[in-house]
Design a protein around this motif. Structure first.
Motif, PDB file in Angstrom:
ATOM      1  N   GLY A  26       2.861 -12.597   3.162  1.00  7.67           N
ATOM      2  CA  GLY A  26       2.115 -12.264   4.373  1.00  7.67           C
ATOM      3  C   GLY A  26       1.649 -13.516   5.092  1.00  7.67           C
ATOM      4  O   GLY A  26       1.760 -13.626   6.325  1.00  7.67           O
ATOM      5  N   ASN A  27       1.149 -14.477   4.317  1.00 13.49           N
ATOM      6  CA  ASN A  27       0.721 -15.743   4.930  1.00 13.49           C
ATOM      7  C   ASN A  27       1.896 -16.455   5.580  1.00 13.49           C
ATOM      8  O   ASN A  27       1.782 -17.015   6.674  1.00 13.49           O
ATOM      9  CB  ASN A  27       0.110 -16.662   3.867  1.00 13.49           C
ATOM     10  N   TYR A  28       3.026 -16.420   4.878  1.00 10.66           N
ATOM     11  CA  TYR A  28       4.206 -17.088   5.432  1.00 10.66           C
ATOM     12  C   TYR A  28       4.639 -16.433   6.738  1.00 10.66           C
ATOM     13  O   TYR A  28       4.959 -17.106   7.720  1.00 10.66           O
ATOM     14  CB  TYR A  28       5.342 -17.069   4.403  1.00 10.66           C
ATOM     15  N   ALA A 264       4.045  -6.532   3.117  1.00  8.19           N
ATOM     16  CA  ALA A 264       3.375  -7.824   3.295  1.00  8.19           C
ATOM     17  C   ALA A 264       2.888  -8.011   4.730  1.00  8.19           C
ATOM     18  O   ALA A 264       2.061  -8.882   4.991  1.00  8.19           O
ATOM     19  CB  ALA A 264       4.323  -8.957   2.903  1.00  8.19           C
ATOM     20  N   THR A 265       3.406  -7.202   5.661  1.00  9.87           N
ATOM     21  CA  THR A 265       3.043  -7.405   7.067  1.00  9.87           C
ATOM     22  C   THR A 265       1.550  -7.206   7.361  1.00  9.87           C
ATOM     23  O   THR A 265       0.993  -7.948   8.174  1.00  9.87           O
ATOM     24  CB  THR A 265       3.920  -6.508   7.971  1.00  9.87           C
ATOM     25  N   PRO A 266       0.867  -6.219   6.719  1.00 10.28           N
ATOM     26  CA  PRO A 266      -0.577  -6.122   6.966  1.00 10.28           C
ATOM     27  C   PRO A 266      -1.316  -7.416   6.629  1.00 10.28           C
ATOM     28  O   PRO A 266      -2.335  -7.739   7.267  1.00 10.28           O
ATOM     29  CB  PRO A 266      -1.017  -4.980   6.037  1.00 10.28           C
ATOM     30  N   ARG A 267      -0.827  -8.176   5.645  1.00 10.65           N
ATOM     31  CA  ARG A 267      -1.457  -9.450   5.339  1.00 10.65           C
ATOM     32  C   ARG A 267      -1.314 -10.400   6.532  1.00 10.65           C
ATOM     33  O   ARG A 267      -2.268 -11.092   6.915  1.00 10.65           O
ATOM     34  CB  ARG A 267      -0.808 -10.065   4.104  1.00 10.65           C
ATOM     35  N   ALA A 268      -0.110 -10.401   7.123  1.00  8.78           N
ATOM     36  CA  ALA A 268       0.103 -11.255   8.291  1.00  8.78           C
ATOM     37  C   ALA A 268      -0.848 -10.839   9.411  1.00  8.78           C
ATOM     38  O   ALA A 268      -1.412 -11.677  10.117  1.00  8.78           O
ATOM     39  CB  ALA A 268       1.548 -11.168   8.758  1.00  8.78           C
ATOM     40  N   LYS A 277      -9.608  -8.654   5.365  1.00  6.40           N
ATOM     41  CA  LYS A 277      -9.970  -7.310   4.890  1.00  6.40           C
ATOM     42  C   LYS A 277      -9.354  -6.223   5.768  1.00  6.40           C
ATOM     43  O   LYS A 277      -9.103  -5.118   5.314  1.00  6.40           O
ATOM     44  CB  LYS A 277     -11.494  -7.159   4.860  1.00  6.40           C
ATOM     45  N   GLN A 278      -9.127  -6.534   7.039  1.00  6.22           N
ATOM     46  CA  GLN A 278      -8.450  -5.550   7.912  1.00  6.22           C
ATOM     47  C   GLN A 278      -7.041  -5.276   7.393  1.00  6.22           C
ATOM     48  O   GLN A 278      -6.548  -4.155   7.447  1.00  6.22           O
ATOM     49  CB  GLN A 278      -8.366  -6.070   9.361  1.00  6.22           C
ATOM     50  N   GLY A 279      -6.406  -6.325   6.899  1.00  2.00           N
ATOM     51  CA  GLY A 279      -5.071  -6.158   6.314  1.00  2.00           C
ATOM     52  C   GLY A 279      -5.130  -5.324   5.045  1.00  2.00           C
ATOM     53  O   GLY A 279      -4.304  -4.434   4.837  1.00  2.00           O
ATOM     54  N   TYR A 280      -6.130  -5.613   4.199  1.00  2.00           N
ATOM     55  CA  TYR A 280      -6.238  -4.841   2.955  1.00  2.00           C
ATOM     56  C   TYR A 280      -6.446  -3.359   3.239  1.00  2.00           C
ATOM     57  O   TYR A 280      -5.904  -2.498   2.549  1.00  2.00           O
ATOM     58  CB  TYR A 280      -7.395  -5.371   2.105  1.00  2.00           C
ATOM     59  N   ALA A 281      -7.254  -3.047   4.274  1.00  2.38           N
ATOM     60  CA  ALA A 281      -7.507  -1.634   4.576  1.00  2.38           C
ATOM     61  C   ALA A 281      -6.204  -0.925   4.953  1.00  2.38           C
ATOM     62  O   ALA A 281      -5.900   0.161   4.459  1.00  2.38           O
ATOM     63  CB  ALA A 281      -8.521  -1.524   5.714  1.00  2.38           C
ATOM     64  N   GLY A 378       6.669  -0.169  11.032  1.00  2.00           N
ATOM     65  CA  GLY A 378       5.581   0.420  10.259  1.00  2.00           C
ATOM     66  C   GLY A 378       4.244  -0.158  10.658  1.00  2.00           C
ATOM     67  O   GLY A 378       3.237   0.537  10.736  1.00  2.00           O
ATOM     68  N   MET A 379       4.265  -1.464  10.954  1.00  2.00           N
ATOM     69  CA  MET A 379       3.021  -2.152  11.308  1.00  2.00           C
ATOM     70  C   MET A 379       2.506  -1.667  12.659  1.00  2.00           C
ATOM     71  O   MET A 379       1.334  -1.312  12.798  1.00  2.00           O
ATOM     72  CB  MET A 379       3.287  -3.657  11.341  1.00  2.00           C
ATOM     73  N   TYR A 380       3.387  -1.641  13.676  1.00  2.00           N
ATOM     74  CA  TYR A 380       2.847  -1.188  14.964  1.00  2.00           C
ATOM     75  C   TYR A 380       2.532   0.294  14.931  1.00  2.00           C
ATOM     76  O   TYR A 380       1.614   0.761  15.607  1.00  2.00           O
ATOM     77  CB  TYR A 380       3.683  -1.622  16.175  1.00  2.00           C
ATOM     78  N   GLY A 381       3.253   1.045  14.100  1.00  2.00           N
ATOM     79  CA  GLY A 381       2.957   2.470  13.954  1.00  2.00           C
ATOM     80  C   GLY A 381       1.579   2.704  13.362  1.00  2.00           C
ATOM     81  O   GLY A 381       0.797   3.525  13.859  1.00  2.00           O
ATOM     82  N   ILE A 382       1.278   1.952  12.300  1.00  2.00           N
ATOM     83  CA  ILE A 382      -0.013   2.207  11.649  1.00  2.00           C
ATOM     84  C   ILE A 382      -1.158   1.662  12.492  1.00  2.00           C
ATOM     85  O   ILE A 382      -2.268   2.200  12.460  1.00  2.00           O
ATOM     86  CB  ILE A 382      -0.043   1.664  10.211  1.00  2.00           C
TER      87      ILE A 382
END
Lengths: 556, 224
Positions: A26-28, A264-268, A277-281, A378-382
């Motif tokens: 995610g960081n990468y 891993a995208t929510p981490r990014a 924490k927004q990514g973890y949620a 998935g990321m823009y969907g969620i």
């Protein structure tokens, strides 16, 4: 070891591996899209493309770049298929018929990879390699960069610029997809996935019969098929084919690669909005739904019932369409993971799943591919669903809804609502039209409620850019090929348009500081609310179709 | 260049991006992978082919049929799972019975040019008929009770090319193979054990017996 325990260990190892990759990958990912330094090869490519890498695009221009690139890609891929008999490495295949070529071009450009052809007897090596597999890289990159542009909508303020599409796609391909594909591809090849350019060769079998064995550049395509959430296999039977997915380890590894980037995208996202924490949620929402899907399909495939008159009960096992080396647990884990990620690769045949197992696969797709969804998509969907949730929460307590420091105003909600409404509208209209026409009905393979499920599944899969199928449905009919192509294009580009419109509107806003009335979107409460909103919205939208299809069959 | 309308310029940029990446991802990347694969893993990359008595007889990853000219199973060989990898097959109803019709000269299945699943649903009358029919055939061929026949022996695989059967499926075939080769069941069982692979790492996938490798070993050690 009991097969149930082995199945759970298999899933457990997957969770552990994905968790281990979450932070570093995610960081990468965030670094890839935020770094100012271009690699030398990137600078060279930008020059070759003739683009100004510093020219940020407004959201409308970003969308038009995507559409222009995709239109060119559809035409190129269509032409390549139609002309393959005149080109090298065609392995004696004739030109692909127009309707099939149209459907396939739309399918691979939209990251769907719906296949209404059998690869080994339709597509030559050149088309597979320079046509289909190239789109597997690029359509994945397009999905990812739309998500990144949407995230930029949250972190930028008082601008209408979301980044440069050409730069983003180049970065996604060069820095992320290609290196991962090389490593992952070699792992699959080491396991037995083939990688050669041999012509099809005929041998005499042990008992004296003739058997012709195909070759092909399979390993290089197999990895991006999975990792890019594409799903279009080199062979007709996809990841069930031993030359694509030779053993239990490659099977586990393929499932891992399906889930790797989407999870891993929510981490990014967290990294880019400077609040991990927004990514973890969001990843918690995705993980809960994915695990429910895995548990559900595994349960129904293992507990097909006893003493009844269904085929699995008579045979003492739900093994129709399942490969021995994967077993039903390997099949269930793959089926759940491929349907929640919009991949659509299959290692067992969903048409032959138990009614409820297949029903869950359909429900997974109907969720809109957000848990964790396709790469980027998935990321823009969620994010859209998180915005809807914040809005619903705001209505309940009477405050102006905010998400990541941006107000959710009527204009944002209009985009979010349009995004959400597109897919059910497209799916249900296409299904209705098909049931109402002779051609649409004549394609049904399995009788009864199962036949309806076949049609609903087909359009849900195409509109959500999944690409898996209840493959008994005879979709090589012109009706399904033509309509399917339109459904896939609408299902891909209309939501992307609305997502980017929303992002553009967010980017123009000035951030608002969080106040006592702001709903904290990093809490388990919010995670639960998002899951609730997803299940209720989807459940209500598709309930009639699910009731008449899988429920009617399973409860019969 | 800049005098062209924006729409045209964007499509030209799209075309350039596509062509550049067609070269990178569509030509250079697969060629690099091909080179690495042929250098590091030539056996796997070339299809895991297996030889017997100096000639290639197939691939350890693809099933093959062990049948006579009439399409009947040969008793001296372990039999693979039912397969729908048949040239252009279709389902027909003939006098109230479902049959699978192929378009080739021999329509046995395990044809790697036409990998295919049946896609038959769990409640499809054709599927129910096929399962019962296969159970009756195996019960007669192997002299076993229907309740002893494992499900993989009576259901078609996903690829139609499944190279494996379950150990339980191998076990019901042992006596028949031993009798056809005039050896003891214990001798056959020993070979079955050799060609049985457990779960990878103890928990991935399912235990399997590779049919082709087992049959080659039988021919080698106990020729008919």
């Amino acid at each position: 070891m009991s097969s149930a325990l082995a199945g759970w260990l298999q899933a457990g190892l997957l969770v552990a591996a994905l968790a281990a990759c979450y932070v570093p990958l995610g960081n990468y990912l965030a670094h890839v899209f935020t770094s100012d330094k271009d690699w030398r090869v990137e600078r060279f490519l930008f020059r070759l493309m003739g683009i100004d890498r510093n020219a940020d695009q407004r959201w409308g221009v970003y969308v038009r770049s995507i559409l222009a690139f995709s239109a060119v890609s559809v035409l190129f891929l269509y032409g390549l298929q139609r002309l393959q008999d005149h080109l090298m490495l065609s392995e004696g295949m004739t030109a692909v018929p127009p309707a099939t070529a149209w459907n396939t071009a739309a399918s691979f450009v939209t990251n769907t990879n719906w296949q209404n052809y059998a690869g080994e007897s339709t597509m030559g090596y050149l088309v597979q390699m320079t046509g289909l597999a190239v789109q597997q890289f690029l359509s994945a990159a397009v999905g990812l960069v739309v998500a990144i542009a949407m995230i930029r909508g949250f972190i930028r303020s008082r601008t209408d610029k979301l980044g440069n599409f050409w730069v983003d796609v180049t970065r996604a391909s060069i820095r992320l997809l290609l290196p991962l594909a090389i490593v992952g591809g070699l792992i699959l090849i080491a396991g037995g996935s083939i990688m050669n350019f041999h012509p099809y060769e005929t041998y005499t079998t042990l008992s004296g019969a003739k058997q012709t064995i195909p070759g092909g550049p399979v390993g290089s395509m197999e990895i991006i098929k999975d990792m890019g959430n594409n799903g279009g296999g080199f062979f007709n039977t996809n990841s069930a084919h031993p030359y694509e997915n030779p053993n239990p380890f490659t099977n586990w590894f393929e499932i891992f690669t399906l889930l790797l980037i989407p999870f891993a995208t929510p981490r990014a996202f967290g990294k880019m909005v400077k609040d991990n924490k927004q990514g973890y949620a969001l990843v918690a929402v995705m993980a809960c739904i994915w695990l429910l899907a895995v548990g559900g399909i595994s349960f129904f495939e293992a507990h097909y019932g006893v003493g009844g008159a269904t085929a699995a009960q008579i045979a003492h096992g739900a093994t129709e369409g399942v490969e021995t080396r994967f077993g039903t647990s390997g099949c269930s884990l793959f089926a759940a993971s491929t349907t929640v990620t919009s991949t659509g690769a299959v290692n067992c045949f969903h048409d032959s799943l138990t009614p409820f197992g297949g029903g869950i696969a359909l429900f997974d797709i109907a969720l809109g591919e957000i848990a964790p969804g396709g790469i980027g998509a998935g990321m823009y969907g969620i994010l859209i669903l998180a915005i809807v949730t914040v809005f619903v929460g705001g209505l309940m307590v009477g405050r102006t809804p905010e998400y990541i420091g941006k107000k959710i105003r009527p204009v944002e909600m209009k985009y979010a609502a349009l995004y959400f409404l597109t897919l059910p509208t497209v799916i249900l209209i296409a299904t209705g039209l098909s049931i109402g026409t002779h051609q649409g009905q004549s394609a049904i393979f399995n009788p009864g409620p199962h036949g309806l499920t076949e049609i609903v599944y087909a359009f849900a899969s195409e509109a959500n850019n999944n690409g898996s199928a209840f493959a008994g449905l005879g979709t090589s009919l012109g009706w399904y090929q033509t309509l399917g192509g339109i459904v896939m294009l609408l299902g891909r580009f209309a939501p992307e348009l609305f997502a980017l419109g929303l992002a553009g509107s967010l980017a123009r806003q000035q951030p608002v500081p969080a106040s006592a009335g702001t709903l904290d979107t990093r809490t388990p409460l919010f995670v639960g609310m998002v899951i609730g909103v997803i299940l209720v919205l989807v459940g209500l939208t598709y309930f009639p179709a699910l009731a008449l299809g899988p429920f009617a069959e399973g409860l019969h | 260049m800049n005098r062209l309308p924006t729409v045209i310029r964007q499509h030209l940029a799209g075309l350039r991006l596509l062509l550049i990446f067609t070269v990178i991802c569509g030509i250079i990347y697969p060629l690099v992978m091909w080179g690495l694969a042929q250098w590091l893993f030539p056996r796997q990359a070339n299809g895991s082919l297996v030889s017997y008595q100096g000639r290639t007889v197939g691939s350890s990853l693809l099933c093959q049929e062990f049948v006579n000219a009439k399409g009947q199973p040969l008793p001296q060989y372990f039999q693979p799972r039912p397969s729908f990898a048949i040239v252009g097959w279709s389902l027909k109803e003939v006098k109230g019975k479902w049959v699978v019709e192929g378009m080739g000269p021999n329509n046995y299945g395990c044809n790697p040019l036409y990998s295919s699943a049946s896609n038959l649903g769990n409640n499809n009358p054709a599927q129910i008929q096929f399962v019962k029919q296969r159970q009756r055939q195996i019960a007669k061929f192997d002299h076993v009770a229907i309740s002893k026949i494992p499900s993989d022996a009576v259901t078609a695989s996903g690829s139609g090319l499944d190279p494996d059967i379950t150990p339980a499926n191998a076990a019901i075939q042992v006596d028949r193979v031993a009798k056809a080769r005039h050896i003891t069941p214990a001798q056959v069982e020993a070979l079955v054990r050799t060609y049985t692979t457990g779960r990878t790492l103890g928990f991935l996938g399912a235990p399997v017996v590779n049919v082709l490798l087992l049959n080659i070993a039988l021919d080698e050690q106990y020729p008919v």
